[in-house]
Write a protein that holds these residues in place. Structure first.
Motif, PDB file in Angstrom:
ATOM      1  N   ILE A 154      -2.894 -16.353  -0.400  1.00  0.00           N
ATOM      2  CA  ILE A 154      -3.793 -15.300   0.088  1.00  0.00           C
ATOM      3  C   ILE A 154      -3.487 -15.018   1.557  1.00  0.00           C
ATOM      4  O   ILE A 154      -3.405 -15.943   2.368  1.00  0.00           O
ATOM      5  CB  ILE A 154      -5.275 -15.704  -0.053  1.00  0.00           C
ATOM      6  N   GLY A 155      -3.290 -13.741   1.872  1.00  0.00           N
ATOM      7  CA  GLY A 155      -3.168 -13.333   3.265  1.00  0.00           C
ATOM      8  C   GLY A 155      -1.769 -13.186   3.805  1.00  0.00           C
ATOM      9  O   GLY A 155      -1.604 -12.910   5.001  1.00  0.00           O
ATOM     10  N   HIS A 156      -0.731 -13.315   2.968  1.00  0.00           N
ATOM     11  CA  HIS A 156       0.612 -13.149   3.518  1.00  0.00           C
ATOM     12  C   HIS A 156       0.937 -11.668   3.687  1.00  0.00           C
ATOM     13  O   HIS A 156       0.240 -10.783   3.203  1.00  0.00           O
ATOM     14  CB  HIS A 156       1.667 -13.892   2.688  1.00  0.00           C
ATOM     15  N   SER A 157       2.039 -11.403   4.371  1.00  0.00           N
ATOM     16  CA  SER A 157       2.326 -10.045   4.847  1.00  0.00           C
ATOM     17  C   SER A 157       2.496  -9.041   3.715  1.00  0.00           C
ATOM     18  O   SER A 157       2.113  -7.877   3.857  1.00  0.00           O
ATOM     19  CB  SER A 157       3.587 -10.051   5.719  1.00  0.00           C
ATOM     20  N   HIS A 158       3.066  -9.468   2.591  1.00  0.00           N
ATOM     21  CA  HIS A 158       3.305  -8.492   1.530  1.00  0.00           C
ATOM     22  C   HIS A 158       1.989  -8.030   0.909  1.00  0.00           C
ATOM     23  O   HIS A 158       1.853  -6.859   0.520  1.00  0.00           O
ATOM     24  CB  HIS A 158       4.224  -9.068   0.453  1.00  0.00           C
ATOM     25  N   GLN A 159       1.010  -8.921   0.812  1.00  0.00           N
ATOM     26  CA  GLN A 159      -0.314  -8.514   0.336  1.00  0.00           C
ATOM     27  C   GLN A 159      -0.942  -7.534   1.316  1.00  0.00           C
ATOM     28  O   GLN A 159      -1.479  -6.492   0.908  1.00  0.00           O
ATOM     29  CB  GLN A 159      -1.208  -9.739   0.164  1.00  0.00           C
ATOM     30  N   LEU A 160      -0.895  -7.864   2.598  1.00  0.00           N
ATOM     31  CA  LEU A 160      -1.463  -6.973   3.613  1.00  0.00           C
ATOM     32  C   LEU A 160      -0.708  -5.654   3.661  1.00  0.00           C
ATOM     33  O   LEU A 160      -1.305  -4.590   3.860  1.00  0.00           O
ATOM     34  CB  LEU A 160      -1.421  -7.663   4.982  1.00  0.00           C
ATOM     35  N   PHE A 161       0.601  -5.725   3.465  1.00  0.00           N
ATOM     36  CA  PHE A 161       1.448  -4.537   3.392  1.00  0.00           C
ATOM     37  C   PHE A 161       0.992  -3.615   2.265  1.00  0.00           C
ATOM     38  O   PHE A 161       0.872  -2.397   2.433  1.00  0.00           O
ATOM     39  CB  PHE A 161       2.896  -5.012   3.216  1.00  0.00           C
ATOM     40  N   HIS A 162       0.700  -4.192   1.105  1.00  0.00           N
ATOM     41  CA  HIS A 162       0.217  -3.400  -0.028  1.00  0.00           C
ATOM     42  C   HIS A 162      -1.125  -2.751   0.278  1.00  0.00           C
ATOM     43  O   HIS A 162      -1.337  -1.562   0.009  1.00  0.00           O
ATOM     44  CB  HIS A 162       0.081  -4.291  -1.262  1.00  0.00           C
ATOM     45  N   VAL A 163      -2.043  -3.525   0.836  1.00  0.00           N
ATOM     46  CA  VAL A 163      -3.391  -3.011   1.114  1.00  0.00           C
ATOM     47  C   VAL A 163      -3.328  -1.877   2.142  1.00  0.00           C
ATOM     48  O   VAL A 163      -3.928  -0.812   1.949  1.00  0.00           O
ATOM     49  CB  VAL A 163      -4.310  -4.149   1.609  1.00  0.00           C
ATOM     50  N   CYS A 164      -2.601  -2.096   3.233  1.00  0.00           N
ATOM     51  CA  CYS A 164      -2.491  -1.056   4.267  1.00  0.00           C
ATOM     52  C   CYS A 164      -1.783   0.181   3.734  1.00  0.00           C
ATOM     53  O   CYS A 164      -2.148   1.314   4.062  1.00  0.00           O
ATOM     54  CB  CYS A 164      -1.743  -1.611   5.480  1.00  0.00           C
ATOM     55  N   GLY A 165      -0.767  -0.029   2.889  1.00  0.00           N
ATOM     56  CA  GLY A 165      -0.060   1.103   2.309  1.00  0.00           C
ATOM     57  C   GLY A 165      -0.951   1.953   1.423  1.00  0.00           C
ATOM     58  O   GLY A 165      -0.904   3.189   1.467  1.00  0.00           O
ATOM     59  N   ILE A 166      -1.772   1.294   0.612  1.00  0.00           N
ATOM     60  CA  ILE A 166      -2.696   2.029  -0.266  1.00  0.00           C
ATOM     61  C   ILE A 166      -3.743   2.773   0.557  1.00  0.00           C
ATOM     62  O   ILE A 166      -4.068   3.940   0.274  1.00  0.00           O
ATOM     63  CB  ILE A 166      -3.360   1.070  -1.261  1.00  0.00           C
ATOM     64  N   LEU A 167      -4.285   2.122   1.578  1.00  0.00           N
ATOM     65  CA  LEU A 167      -5.273   2.794   2.431  1.00  0.00           C
ATOM     66  C   LEU A 167      -4.645   3.984   3.164  1.00  0.00           C
ATOM     67  O   LEU A 167      -5.273   5.042   3.293  1.00  0.00           O
ATOM     68  CB  LEU A 167      -5.852   1.800   3.449  1.00  0.00           C
ATOM     69  N   ALA A 168      -3.403   3.821   3.620  1.00  0.00           N
ATOM     70  CA  ALA A 168      -2.707   4.930   4.271  1.00  0.00           C
ATOM     71  C   ALA A 168      -2.536   6.094   3.304  1.00  0.00           C
ATOM     72  O   ALA A 168      -2.739   7.263   3.666  1.00  0.00           O
ATOM     73  CB  ALA A 168      -1.344   4.463   4.789  1.00  0.00           C
ATOM     74  N   THR A 169      -2.175   5.789   2.061  1.00  0.00           N
ATOM     75  CA  THR A 169      -2.015   6.841   1.052  1.00  0.00           C
ATOM     76  C   THR A 169      -3.335   7.532   0.763  1.00  0.00           C
ATOM     77  O   THR A 169      -3.383   8.753   0.569  1.00  0.00           O
ATOM     78  CB  THR A 169      -1.438   6.248  -0.240  1.00  0.00           C
ATOM     79  N   HIS A 170      -4.414   6.759   0.734  1.00  0.00           N
ATOM     80  CA  HIS A 170      -5.741   7.350   0.502  1.00  0.00           C
ATOM     81  C   HIS A 170      -6.086   8.370   1.587  1.00  0.00           C
ATOM     82  O   HIS A 170      -6.490   9.500   1.282  1.00  0.00           O
ATOM     83  CB  HIS A 170      -6.798   6.251   0.458  1.00  0.00           C
ATOM     84  N   PHE A 171      -5.936   7.980   2.857  1.00  0.00           N
ATOM     85  CA  PHE A 171      -6.253   8.905   3.945  1.00  0.00           C
ATOM     86  C   PHE A 171      -5.288  10.085   3.965  1.00  0.00           C
ATOM     87  O   PHE A 171      -5.685  11.215   4.290  1.00  0.00           O
ATOM     88  CB  PHE A 171      -6.239   8.175   5.283  1.00  0.00           C
ATOM     89  N   GLN A 172      -4.027   9.845   3.617  1.00  0.00           N
ATOM     90  CA  GLN A 172      -3.065  10.934   3.517  1.00  0.00           C
ATOM     91  C   GLN A 172      -3.504  11.937   2.452  1.00  0.00           C
ATOM     92  O   GLN A 172      -3.456  13.153   2.664  1.00  0.00           O
ATOM     93  CB  GLN A 172      -1.686  10.361   3.171  1.00  0.00           C
ATOM     94  N   MET A 173      -3.944  11.426   1.308  1.00  0.00           N
ATOM     95  CA  MET A 173      -4.408  12.287   0.226  1.00  0.00           C
ATOM     96  C   MET A 173      -5.634  13.094   0.650  1.00  0.00           C
ATOM     97  O   MET A 173      -5.701  14.308   0.414  1.00  0.00           O
ATOM     98  CB  MET A 173      -4.745  11.433  -1.000  1.00  0.00           C
TER      99      MET A 173
END
Length: 360
Positions: free
Chosen positions: A267-286
């Motif tokens: 829990i908490g490694h960079s790839h997990q955080l990378f996924h979460v931030c990427g999805i949130l970025a896509t949400h705001f982009q949308m």
């Protein structure tokens, strides 16, 4: 119910072949010759991939719901003005779904791992093109509308997706037409130079992102005065840009696990955080492009380049075909020889209990 099912065993980094190693992740690895059933069962146990899978699988359904709403409510097929949004939302569904599938089944074998991530790279480059198409239609600043850059923006973005997919796939295996020579196969970048391979993938995905966002960066950071499209939507674009940059930072730096190897394995490694931030970025982009589309609709219909099949659906279909060709070209050599050979250890240390061939 799950207590009655025997879940697959997990391993440490020393028990799996090098091709499966993740930087600063010590434990939680799945068996490198997992069956498809084992891969699916691993979704319900805690491994170093579990949250990588779920953080992309669950948002897929949210983006799919948004896509269905556009199709049903806005009748997208009947209005060419909505086609770019449709393509963008479709790409938002494809890239997290493909990523979750890649992470799920990547431990069936080393060959499967490479091929799974080839599709992941193709989906990400398709998302990049979806972003370019929707930006061209709704986000360009007023003063850049119909400019020479605007006219060539989509063709260049299509070329970038081909370069992105090819370069990302190359970072794992090198040139595919050379892989039939087994001497060359010992020099696969992913096996022999993992850091160099990672740098190549960073470049492969950073370049199309930076190009796609040139009109947005100009609009929100540099443009002043008349024709700069200074609207309330810009705050959503700021959120998207901030999260996208954070996503790239996490992908490139492997923080926080690099600071404390073994402490963030599950829990908490960079790839997990990378996924979460990427999805949130896509949400705001949308949210931003939808708001731009609604607010600027009448002005864009009058002043912007007409939205045609070639500049929207045609470009997307061309991208899909080209990416599939690239993925096939890079995948074929994997079926004809060993994937990679690890260096022999002179001290004769026994390989531990995973007991699998390093190549397969």
């Amino acid at each position: 119910m799950l207590s009655l099912i025997k879940l697959p065993r997990v391993f440490t980094i020393n028990q799996v072949p090098k091709v499966f190693h993740e930087d600063s992740i010590i434990s939680g690895y799945r068996h490198p010759r997992s069956s498809a059933t084992d891969c699916i069962l691993s979704l319900f146990q805690l491994t170093n991939e579990t949250l990588n899978i779920w953080t992309h699988f669950l948002p897929t359904w949210y983006f799919l719901w948004k896509l269905v709403m556009v199709v049903l409510i806005q009748r997208a097929w009947q209005d060419s003005f909505t086609w770019p949004l449709l393509i963008f939302l479709f790409s938002c569904c494809i890239y997290p779904l493909t990523s979750s599938c890649a992470h799920t089944f990547s431990t069936m074998s080393a060959r499967a791992r490479h091929i799974c991530f080839f599709f992941d790279y193709g989906a990400l480059s398709f998302y990049s093109l979806g972003s370019a198409i929707v930006y061209s239609a709704y986000v360009f600043p007023d003063k850049w509308m119909n400019s020479l850059f605007h006219q060539y923006y989509i063709p260049i973005a299509v070329l970038n997706t081909v370069i992105c997919t090819a370069l990302a796939c190359y970072s794992r295996l090198g040139f595919p037409f050379l892989q039939y020579n087994h001497d060359i196969m010992k020099r696969f970048p992913e096996c022999q130079r993992p850091k160099f391979s990672k740098y190549m993938r960073v470049v492969a995905f950073a370049y199309p992102y930076l190009f796609d966002n040139i009109p947005l960066f100009y609009r929100v950071f540099f443009c002043v005065g008349e024709g700069c499209t200074d609207m309330n939507t810009n705050i959503l674009h700021y959120y998207h840009i901030t999260l996208a940059l954070l996503t790239g930072f996490l992908f490139a730096t492997h923080l926080p696990e690099r600071l404390a190897p073994g402490s963030f394995d599950y829990i908490g490694h960079s790839h997990q955080l990378f996924h979460v931030c990427g999805i949130l970025a896509t949400h705001f982009q949308m949210e931003a492009v939808e708001q731009d589309m609604m607010i600027r609709r009448s002005w864009l219909r009058e002043h912007s380049l007409p939205i045609t099949f070639a500049s929207s659906l045609g470009a997307a279909l061309f991208c899909v075909v080209q990416n599939l060709i690239i993925i096939i070209l890079f995948s074929l050599p994997l079926l004809s020889g060993p994937v990679c050979k690890e260096k022999k250890h002179n001290k004769g240390k026994k390989r531990s209990s995973a007991k699998v061939s390093p190549c397969c």
